[in-house]
Design a protein around this motif. Sequence first.
Motif, short mmCIF file in Angstrom:
data_model
loop_
_atom_site.label_atom_id
_atom_site.label_comp_id
_atom_site.label_asym_id
_atom_site.label_seq_id
_atom_site.Cartn_x
_atom_site.Cartn_y
_atom_site.Cartn_z
N VAL A 103 0.84 -1.20 0.00
CA VAL A 103 0.00 0.00 0.00
C VAL A 103 0.88 1.25 0.00
O VAL A 103 1.99 1.23 0.53
CB VAL A 103 -0.96 -0.01 1.21
N SER A 104 0.35 2.31 -0.62
CA SER A 104 1.04 3.60 -0.66
C SER A 104 0.01 4.72 -0.78
O SER A 104 -1.10 4.49 -1.25
CB SER A 104 1.99 3.66 -1.85
N ARG A 105 0.40 5.92 -0.40
CA ARG A 105 -0.48 7.09 -0.57
C ARG A 105 -0.36 7.68 -1.97
O ARG A 105 -1.17 8.49 -2.38
CB ARG A 105 -0.13 8.17 0.45
N THR A 106 0.71 7.29 -2.71
CA THR A 106 0.91 7.75 -4.07
C THR A 106 1.15 6.55 -4.97
O THR A 106 1.66 5.53 -4.51
CB THR A 106 2.10 8.73 -4.19
N PRO A 107 0.84 6.65 -6.26
CA PRO A 107 1.00 5.49 -7.14
C PRO A 107 2.44 5.22 -7.56
O PRO A 107 2.75 4.14 -8.04
CB PRO A 107 0.17 5.85 -8.36
N ASP A 108 3.33 6.19 -7.35
CA ASP A 108 4.67 6.08 -7.91
C ASP A 108 5.80 5.91 -6.90
O ASP A 108 6.96 5.87 -7.28
CB ASP A 108 4.97 7.28 -8.80
#
Length: 142
Positions: A103-108
């Motif tokens: 999981v991440s808060r940004t896609p990159d």
Amino acid sequence: MSVFPFGSVVEVKPVLVGVANYAVWGGSVFRDFDGSIGLYASVCGGPRDCSIVFYRSLDGFSFKEVGTVIDDGLTAAPFRFGDSYYLVYVDRKRGGNRVRLAVSRTPDSGFRDEAIIATPQVFGNATEVDLGCNVYMRPPHG
């Protein structure tokens, strides 16, 4: 009369051609909140040496590499939920074909492992696990 009545023919150089010595698994594409198009590809230097790399496009034709988001991963299947980005992928070195969720808060960038979803034993002690949601490309070897 044009064969393409709603547009013109354009030449597009495939973004994933020639980026890996061994193989590239690609095709996990999504439209982001800002209208850009994101692409996750597994770039492999060998059968156990794969990373998940993120590419971005503003027009759907030309993609630019943003960077590696998972150092040990194959066949990423992305999805968004709320304001977070998730990747379901297969690890190649650490666990040997475990299906993981990151999981991440940004896609990159900034992906961290959240859970192990399945192990090779679930698949009958499989030696190779592929999520089956991607397009496989392998360069010719000479």
